[in-house]
Design an enzyme around this catalytic site. Structure first.
Site, short mmCIF file in Angstrom:
data_model
loop_
_atom_site.label_atom_id
_atom_site.label_comp_id
_atom_site.label_asym_id
_atom_site.label_seq_id
_atom_site.Cartn_x
_atom_site.Cartn_y
_atom_site.Cartn_z
N GLY A 1 -0.31 5.21 -3.84
CA GLY A 1 -0.78 3.85 -4.08
C GLY A 1 0.25 2.83 -4.51
NE ARG B 1 1.22 0.33 1.18
CZ ARG B 1 0.43 -0.12 2.17
NH1 ARG B 1 0.92 -0.93 3.08
NH2 ARG B 1 -0.85 0.21 2.22
NE ARG C 1 0.23 -2.56 6.13
CZ ARG C 1 0.63 -3.62 5.46
NH1 ARG C 1 1.53 -4.42 5.97
NH2 ARG C 1 0.14 -3.87 4.27
CE1 TYR D 1 -6.36 -2.06 6.02
CE2 TYR D 1 -4.02 -1.85 6.48
CZ TYR D 1 -5.28 -1.29 6.39
OH TYR D 1 -5.43 0.04 6.67
CB CYS E 1 -7.68 -10.84 25.44
SG CYS E 1 -6.49 -11.17 26.76
CD GLU E 2 -10.15 -8.42 20.08
OE1 GLU E 2 -10.70 -9.05 19.16
OE2 GLU E 2 -10.71 -7.57 20.76
CE1 TYR F 1 -1.29 4.51 5.37
CE2 TYR F 1 0.23 3.29 3.97
CZ TYR F 1 -0.63 4.35 4.16
OH TYR F 1 -0.83 5.25 3.15
C1 PLP Z 1 -3.54 7.00 1.83
C2 PLP Z 1 -3.52 8.01 0.73
C3 PLP Z 1 -2.35 8.20 -0.02
C4 PLP Z 1 -1.10 7.39 0.17
O1 PLP Z 1 -1.25 6.07 -0.24
P1 PLP Z 1 0.01 5.10 -0.33
O2 PLP Z 1 -0.56 3.82 -0.78
O3 PLP Z 1 0.62 5.01 1.01
O4 PLP Z 1 0.95 5.69 -1.34
C5 PLP Z 1 -2.37 9.20 -0.96
N1 PLP Z 1 -3.47 9.96 -1.19
C6 PLP Z 1 -4.60 9.79 -0.50
C7 PLP Z 1 -5.76 10.67 -0.76
C8 PLP Z 1 -4.67 8.80 0.49
O5 PLP Z 1 -5.81 8.61 1.16
#
Ligand code: PLP
Length: 419
Positions: free
Chosen positions: A240, A278, A314, A318, A343-344, A372
């Protein structure tokens, strides 16, 4: 920090000028820097050395390219996978099955069987139902499945709604206040070795506070479960950690993340597991594209590039920002909208953006496209599947071929009753 820099006015990936790759492979193409990948893997790994027992499982979904996985395997990373296909990739890259964590809310019975047979190190269970099913399948195979229970801590990660996973209304994990009961019931099942808790509250987190709040709740639950007489030896704290996509943005550094972890997990006496995606791969790639034409617009010119939302989803998914830079800047700027050929209307990379002046035939990159990016690519509008290149110093190689529409067409069949 990355290794995409201008030399003599030309953007390079490490020692390779990007026009060379465009000439030999064509565009669009993802270009990864091995030095950047290695550096990010090491910075993250080394920062967490302040913690006593750590297991790193790279989130394969962020960039599942085999060459990328090879580099990370050599850096000691295990893998966090969410499908049998991702597990196969991790194993093909030489990551030991014991270092593979199987996550995901919809593991099928067939996937569980395959992962058990392969010796998968840990299943992160998303529900009591899934735990019961896994226990039964493992028992039937004469095996014991090692698992953790994913909890939903009901914390707002403060990120885009589509990549927020730790609120009560999200599909992931079991409700926080029911978790201790579920843990107790699943612990009683033969066929299951439940050894801890898991959580992952979302992706592209700009602040550490939501993570700290979630980890604090997880720690309290861990102590409560132990007080009930059950073992908790592993705590999987997910991924995350976000990365800057715009020049000048400031994001938490791995060292700050580690300091927060050291504070929150003090006295836990558990192996801490992480699933970074990420933060390892985001900065390691760019999407190299060519300007097809510049079209006059009502307000601003439309820069139509040969990359599209099928190559880099992305922005469309997002509303994400990717910095856009000319490969050979002319030294002047223009305000323009950047779009792909699909075509969007959502095939839009930027509106009213101040960018390097570009013209038909110019090369440019979308930066921070290593996570991603290619992994979400598809062939919408019967476009080719975008290829990938890895650079390593002065060496470079195609690490994923461009899959031509003709190849995909050849996998389609017209039934006899239509012929
Ligand atoms: C997507 C995901 C991650 C990785 O998330 P990042 O934001 O790329 O670090 C880790 N664990 C789970 C269960 C995920 O679904």
């Amino acid at each position: 920090m990355d290794h995409f820099e201008y030399r003599g006015g030309v953007l390079h990936a490490e020692d390779v000028p990007l026009p060379l790759i465009a000439a030999e492979v064509g565009t669009p193409v993802y270009v990864y820097s091995r030095a950047t990948l290695t550096r990010h893997a090491r910075v993250f790994r080394d920062a967490l050395k302040v913690l006593p027992r750590v297991h790193l499982a790279f989130a394969v979904k962020s960039n599942p390219n085999l060459a990328v996985l090879k580099v990370l395997a050599a850096e000691g990373y295990g893998a966090d996978v969410v499908s049998a296909g991702e597990m196969d990739r991790a194993l093909a890259a030489g990551i030991p099955a014991a270092d593979v964590v199987f996550s995901g809310v919809g593991k099928t019975a067939a996937e569980m069987r395959r992962a058990l047979a392969a010796g998968c190190g840990q299943f992160n269970l998303e529900s009591e139902e899934e735990g019961a099913e896994l226990a039964e399948i493992a028992g039937g195979m004469g095996l014991v499945a090692t698992a953790t229970l994913r909890i939903n801590p009901d914390v707002d990660a403060g990120t885009h709604a589509k990549i927020s996973t730790g609120k009560a209304e999200n599909k992931f994990g079991v409700p926080y206040d029911r978790a201790a009961g579920i843990y107790a019931r699943l612990s009683g099942l033969p066929g299951l070795n439940l050894r801890g808790l898991a959580l992952h509250i979302g992706s592209q987190l700009a602040k550490l506070d939501p993570l700290e709040a979630a980890f604090t709740k997880a720690g309290a639950l861990m102590h409560a479960i132990r007080a009930d007489g059950f073992a908790v030896t592993h705590m999987d704290l997910g991924g995350g950690v976000g990365v800057p996509y715009r020049a000048g943005e400031v994001f938490p550094q791995p060292a700050e993340y580690a300091a927060m972890l050291a504070r929150v997990t003090q006295g836990w006496d558990a192996t801490l597991m992480f699933e970074p995606g990420r933060v390892i791969t985001g900065n390691t790639g760019v999407l190299l594209t060519e300007v097809v034409r510049v079209k006059q617009g009502a307000l601003h010119p439309w820069v139509v590039v040969d990359a599209a939302m099928n190559d880099l989803a992305r922005p469309a998914m997002y509303d994400a920002w990717h910095d856009f830079s000319a490969v050979t800047p002319r030294g002047t700027m223009m305000t323009a909208n950047i779009v792909g050929p699909i075509c969007e209307s959502s095939d839009t990379f930027a509106m009213a953006r101040e960018i390097d002046t570009v013209a038909r035939g110019d090369l440019a990159v979308f930066r921070t496209a290593g996570a991603y990016g290619a992994t979400m690519a598809n062939t919408y509008n019967s476009r080719p599947m975008v290829p990938e290149v890895m650079v390593d110093g002065a060496k470079w190689a195609v690490v994923a071929d461009r899959i031509e529409p003709s190849t995909i067409l050849s996998a389609e069949r017209v039934p006899a009753w239509l012929a």
